[in-house]
Design a protein around this motif. Structure first.
Motif, PDB file in Angstrom:
ATOM      1  N   GLY A 106      -5.315  -1.817  -7.952  1.00  0.00           N
ATOM      2  CA  GLY A 106      -4.939  -0.412  -7.836  1.00  0.00           C
ATOM      3  C   GLY A 106      -4.158  -0.129  -6.564  1.00  0.00           C
ATOM      4  O   GLY A 106      -3.188   0.652  -6.577  1.00  0.00           O
ATOM      5  N   GLN A 107      -4.534  -0.769  -5.462  1.00  0.00           N
ATOM      6  CA  GLN A 107      -3.836  -0.531  -4.201  1.00  0.00           C
ATOM      7  C   GLN A 107      -2.403  -1.072  -4.238  1.00  0.00           C
ATOM      8  O   GLN A 107      -1.464  -0.415  -3.781  1.00  0.00           O
ATOM      9  CB  GLN A 107      -4.618  -1.167  -3.053  1.00  0.00           C
ATOM     10  N   PHE A 108      -2.240  -2.260  -4.783  1.00  0.00           N
ATOM     11  CA  PHE A 108      -0.890  -2.827  -4.823  1.00  0.00           C
ATOM     12  C   PHE A 108      -0.016  -2.127  -5.862  1.00  0.00           C
ATOM     13  O   PHE A 108       1.212  -2.096  -5.707  1.00  0.00           O
ATOM     14  CB  PHE A 108      -0.951  -4.330  -5.062  1.00  0.00           C
ATOM     15  N   VAL A 109      -0.619  -1.571  -6.888  1.00  0.00           N
ATOM     16  CA  VAL A 109       0.155  -0.741  -7.818  1.00  0.00           C
ATOM     17  C   VAL A 109       0.691   0.484  -7.092  1.00  0.00           C
ATOM     18  O   VAL A 109       1.853   0.871  -7.269  1.00  0.00           O
ATOM     19  CB  VAL A 109      -0.705  -0.327  -9.027  1.00  0.00           C
ATOM     20  N   ALA A 110      -0.133   1.110  -6.245  1.00  0.00           N
ATOM     21  CA  ALA A 110       0.308   2.269  -5.475  1.00  0.00           C
ATOM     22  C   ALA A 110       1.466   1.908  -4.550  1.00  0.00           C
ATOM     23  O   ALA A 110       2.448   2.650  -4.438  1.00  0.00           O
ATOM     24  CB  ALA A 110      -0.858   2.835  -4.666  1.00  0.00           C
ATOM     25  N   VAL A 111       1.353   0.760  -3.889  1.00  0.00           N
ATOM     26  CA  VAL A 111       2.426   0.305  -3.001  1.00  0.00           C
ATOM     27  C   VAL A 111       3.713   0.112  -3.787  1.00  0.00           C
ATOM     28  O   VAL A 111       4.810   0.515  -3.355  1.00  0.00           O
ATOM     29  CB  VAL A 111       2.011  -1.008  -2.296  1.00  0.00           C
ATOM     30  N   ARG A 112       3.598  -0.468  -4.973  1.00  0.00           N
ATOM     31  CA  ARG A 112       4.772  -0.713  -5.818  1.00  0.00           C
ATOM     32  C   ARG A 112       5.426   0.590  -6.270  1.00  0.00           C
ATOM     33  O   ARG A 112       6.647   0.740  -6.210  1.00  0.00           O
ATOM     34  CB  ARG A 112       4.327  -1.530  -7.025  1.00  0.00           C
ATOM     35  N   LEU A 113       4.617   1.536  -6.721  1.00  0.00           N
ATOM     36  CA  LEU A 113       5.169   2.751  -7.314  1.00  0.00           C
ATOM     37  C   LEU A 113       5.618   3.777  -6.278  1.00  0.00           C
ATOM     38  O   LEU A 113       6.507   4.587  -6.554  1.00  0.00           O
ATOM     39  CB  LEU A 113       4.160   3.382  -8.269  1.00  0.00           C
ATOM     40  N   THR A 114       5.008   3.761  -5.093  1.00  0.00           N
ATOM     41  CA  THR A 114       5.394   4.732  -4.063  1.00  0.00           C
ATOM     42  C   THR A 114       6.443   4.195  -3.112  1.00  0.00           C
ATOM     43  O   THR A 114       7.144   4.961  -2.465  1.00  0.00           O
ATOM     44  CB  THR A 114       4.169   5.161  -3.235  1.00  0.00           C
ATOM     45  N   GLY A 115       6.543   2.862  -3.006  1.00  0.00           N
ATOM     46  CA  GLY A 115       7.480   2.275  -2.059  1.00  0.00           C
ATOM     47  C   GLY A 115       6.991   2.300  -0.626  1.00  0.00           C
ATOM     48  O   GLY A 115       7.718   1.928   0.291  1.00  0.00           O
ATOM     49  N   ARG A 116       5.753   2.717  -0.410  1.00  0.00           N
ATOM     50  CA  ARG A 116       5.198   2.749   0.942  1.00  0.00           C
ATOM     51  C   ARG A 116       4.572   1.406   1.301  1.00  0.00           C
ATOM     52  O   ARG A 116       4.141   0.668   0.421  1.00  0.00           O
ATOM     53  CB  ARG A 116       4.122   3.842   1.039  1.00  0.00           C
ATOM     54  N   PRO A 117       4.504   1.095   2.592  1.00  0.00           N
ATOM     55  CA  PRO A 117       3.839  -0.157   2.986  1.00  0.00           C
ATOM     56  C   PRO A 117       2.338  -0.060   2.777  1.00  0.00           C
ATOM     57  O   PRO A 117       1.758   1.027   2.784  1.00  0.00           O
ATOM     58  CB  PRO A 117       4.186  -0.286   4.473  1.00  0.00           C
ATOM     59  N   LEU A 118       1.716  -1.198   2.585  1.00  0.00           N
ATOM     60  CA  LEU A 118       0.263  -1.248   2.423  1.00  0.00           C
ATOM     61  C   LEU A 118      -0.403  -0.871   3.736  1.00  0.00           C
ATOM     62  O   LEU A 118      -0.105  -1.434   4.785  1.00  0.00           O
ATOM     63  CB  LEU A 118      -0.156  -2.665   2.013  1.00  0.00           C
ATOM     64  N   ASP A 119      -1.307   0.095   3.691  1.00  0.00           N
ATOM     65  CA  ASP A 119      -2.059   0.498   4.874  1.00  0.00           C
ATOM     66  C   ASP A 119      -3.290  -0.405   4.994  1.00  0.00           C
ATOM     67  O   ASP A 119      -4.202  -0.331   4.164  1.00  0.00           O
ATOM     68  CB  ASP A 119      -2.478   1.963   4.772  1.00  0.00           C
ATOM     69  N   ILE A 120      -3.303  -1.250   6.015  1.00  0.00           N
ATOM     70  CA  ILE A 120      -4.356  -2.258   6.148  1.00  0.00           C
ATOM     71  C   ILE A 120      -5.714  -1.608   6.404  1.00  0.00           C
ATOM     72  O   ILE A 120      -6.739  -2.053   5.858  1.00  0.00           O
ATOM     73  CB  ILE A 120      -4.027  -3.257   7.267  1.00  0.00           C
ATOM     74  N   GLY A 121      -5.748  -0.563   7.199  1.00  0.00           N
ATOM     75  CA  GLY A 121      -7.012   0.117   7.447  1.00  0.00           C
ATOM     76  C   GLY A 121      -7.614   0.676   6.172  1.00  0.00           C
ATOM     77  O   GLY A 121      -8.824   0.575   5.938  1.00  0.00           O
ATOM     78  N   THR A 122      -6.761   1.254   5.346  1.00  0.00           N
ATOM     79  CA  THR A 122      -7.227   1.779   4.062  1.00  0.00           C
ATOM     80  C   THR A 122      -7.702   0.652   3.163  1.00  0.00           C
ATOM     81  O   THR A 122      -8.725   0.770   2.484  1.00  0.00           O
ATOM     82  CB  THR A 122      -6.102   2.564   3.367  1.00  0.00           C
ATOM     83  N   LEU A 123      -6.945  -0.456   3.145  1.00  0.00           N
ATOM     84  CA  LEU A 123      -7.340  -1.601   2.326  1.00  0.00           C
ATOM     85  C   LEU A 123      -8.745  -2.068   2.709  1.00  0.00           C
ATOM     86  O   LEU A 123      -9.584  -2.313   1.839  1.00  0.00           O
ATOM     87  CB  LEU A 123      -6.334  -2.734   2.489  1.00  0.00           C
ATOM     88  N   LEU A 124      -9.016  -2.169   4.019  1.00  0.00           N
ATOM     89  CA  LEU A 124     -10.332  -2.615   4.466  1.00  0.00           C
ATOM     90  C   LEU A 124     -11.411  -1.607   4.063  1.00  0.00           C
ATOM     91  O   LEU A 124     -12.520  -1.991   3.650  1.00  0.00           O
ATOM     92  CB  LEU A 124     -10.331  -2.823   5.975  1.00  0.00           C
ATOM     93  N   GLY A 125     -11.080  -0.313   4.173  1.00  0.00           N
ATOM     94  CA  GLY A 125     -12.041   0.712   3.784  1.00  0.00           C
ATOM     95  C   GLY A 125     -12.352   0.670   2.297  1.00  0.00           C
ATOM     96  O   GLY A 125     -13.514   0.794   1.889  1.00  0.00           O
ATOM     97  N   VAL A 126     -11.320   0.489   1.486  1.00  0.00           N
ATOM     98  CA  VAL A 126     -11.516   0.428   0.039  1.00  0.00           C
ATOM     99  C   VAL A 126     -12.354  -0.786  -0.344  1.00  0.00           C
ATOM    100  O   VAL A 126     -13.249  -0.714  -1.190  1.00  0.00           O
ATOM    101  CB  VAL A 126     -10.159   0.399  -0.686  1.00  0.00           C
ATOM    102  N   GLN A 127     -12.058  -1.925   0.281  1.00  0.00           N
ATOM    103  CA  GLN A 127     -12.819  -3.128  -0.056  1.00  0.00           C
ATOM    104  C   GLN A 127     -14.253  -3.046   0.461  1.00  0.00           C
ATOM    105  O   GLN A 127     -15.165  -3.628  -0.145  1.00  0.00           O
ATOM    106  CB  GLN A 127     -12.111  -4.368   0.487  1.00  0.00           C
ATOM    107  N   LEU A 128     -14.482  -2.307   1.553  1.00  0.00           N
ATOM    108  CA  LEU A 128     -15.851  -2.065   2.005  1.00  0.00           C
ATOM    109  C   LEU A 128     -16.587  -1.211   0.975  1.00  0.00           C
ATOM    110  O   LEU A 128     -17.765  -1.480   0.657  1.00  0.00           O
ATOM    111  CB  LEU A 128     -15.852  -1.369   3.364  1.00  0.00           C
ATOM    112  N   PHE A 129     -15.910  -0.199   0.449  1.00  0.00           N
ATOM    113  CA  PHE A 129     -16.487   0.578  -0.655  1.00  0.00           C
ATOM    114  C   PHE A 129     -16.869  -0.350  -1.808  1.00  0.00           C
ATOM    115  O   PHE A 129     -17.956  -0.229  -2.383  1.00  0.00           O
ATOM    116  CB  PHE A 129     -15.477   1.629  -1.130  1.00  0.00           C
ATOM    117  N   GLY A 130     -15.987  -1.280  -2.142  1.00  0.00           N
ATOM    118  CA  GLY A 130     -16.248  -2.205  -3.238  1.00  0.00           C
ATOM    119  C   GLY A 130     -17.442  -3.103  -2.962  1.00  0.00           C
ATOM    120  O   GLY A 130     -18.251  -3.370  -3.864  1.00  0.00           O
ATOM    121  N   LEU A 131     -17.554  -3.584  -1.733  1.00  0.00           N
ATOM    122  CA  LEU A 131     -18.701  -4.430  -1.381  1.00  0.00           C
ATOM    123  C   LEU A 131     -20.009  -3.661  -1.536  1.00  0.00           C
ATOM    124  O   LEU A 131     -20.978  -4.159  -2.121  1.00  0.00           O
ATOM    125  CB  LEU A 131     -18.551  -4.934   0.057  1.00  0.00           C
TER     126      LEU A 131
END
Length: 298
Positions: free
Chosen positions: A26-51
């Motif tokens: 889902g995160q990389f789909v957002a990066v693809r469709l919005t053209g924005r760079p991946l926010d690493i802090g958000t990625l870590l937060g999302v994966q912490l939610f997943g854990l």
């Protein structure tokens, strides 16, 4: 060390892939469709939610299913719970408290992400993840015992998690690629059915109405193959919705799905049941991982 090993056993960390991969997709789909760079802090937060979500699921399910797990003589790495309660390695009180802590933690992480990223919808999605598990294992619904458990797993893993990751990385809800979700729903349903295959005897004895308990493992294997075939039929539409194209890599999940029915007979408790379940899991994880890798490399 004994206590640490017990908690690691209870945590069933290999099952983290079921949660982590859809969130990453889902995160990389957002990066693809919005053209924005991946926010690493958000990625870590999302994966912490997943854990935390995965730990909540396995702890809460162990607590809810402990009586059925005591009847299970065909448990595997993929099914039958962690066995820590059955073996007396942890108390049900400790596991229940841990589940509650993880539930509070994943909501807290979601509130933090919602505030910092300006996406309030993340909090209802986190609550939906908790509600799905409650409906799966706990009264009054307890749908895993009434024939709806696999469907709840499918909705959570294929729908809630990719949408959560997508929105957290700044994706527009109106542009969310629902065809990708439609493509992944059947294979995740197949995976949910497959992980119940080894537990067929104890599920039937405890009147837990999984598909294998209702129709038998061999018939369920053909359902798993049919669902994966449906995913492959929908794959071109799903991939096109995120700017990708169907390619020869689809042979990997196709061959893995074929392995489910080619590995026969595979009664619970046999070595072949491990191969059958692993084949189904491979088909599903490949359908998530391969587009994820393609998006990450672009």
């Amino acid at each position: 060390m004994t206590s640490l090993r017990a908690w690691l056993q209870a945590s069933r960390l290999p099952s983290q892939s079921y949660i982590a991969l859809p969130l990453l997709l889902g995160q990389f789909v957002a990066v693809r469709l919005t053209g924005r760079p991946l926010d690493i802090g958000t990625l870590l937060g999302v994966q912490l939610f997943g854990l935390l979500d995965q730990l909540f699921i396995v702890y809460a399910n162990d607590w809810a299913d402990q009586e059925t797990d005591r009847l299970n003589r065909t448990a595997t790495l993929f099914s039958g719970g962690s066995r820590v309660l059955v073996e007396g390695r942890l108390s049900s009180r400790a596991l229940g408290i841990a589940a509650l802590v993880c539930a509070v933690g994943l909501v807290a992480v979601s509130v933090g992400l919602a505030v910092t990223r300006g996406v309030p919808l993340l909090v209802p999605l986190a609550l939906a993840a908790l509600a799905l598990l409650w409906a799966y294992s706990y009264a009054p619904l307890r749908l895993s015992y009434r024939g709806g458990g696999e469907l709840l797993q499918m909705v959570g893993v294929s729908g809630v998690l990719p949408l959560y990751g997508y929105l957290a990385q700044g994706g527009d809800f109106g542009r969310f690629p629902w065809w990708l979700v439609a493509c992944l729903l059947p294979t995740h349903l197949a995976c949910a059915i497959a992980t119940a295959l080894p537990d067929e005897p104890s599920d039937r004895e405890s009147r837990k109405l999984t598909l294998p308990a209702r129709v038998g493992g061999e018939h369920a294997a053909w359902v798993i193959l049919a669902l994966n075939a449906l995913t492959l039929v929908l794959a071109p539409l799903g991939l096109e919705s995120v700017g990708l194209h169907a390619d020869l890599w689809l042979l990997l999940p196709a061959l893995a799905a074929l392995g489910v029915v080619l590995t026969r007979p595979a009664p619970p408790g046999s070595r072949r049941i491990l191969v059958r379940v692993a084949s189904a899991i491979t088909a599903t994880t490949a359908m998530v991982s391969l587009p994820l890798v393609a998006l990450a490399l672009r």
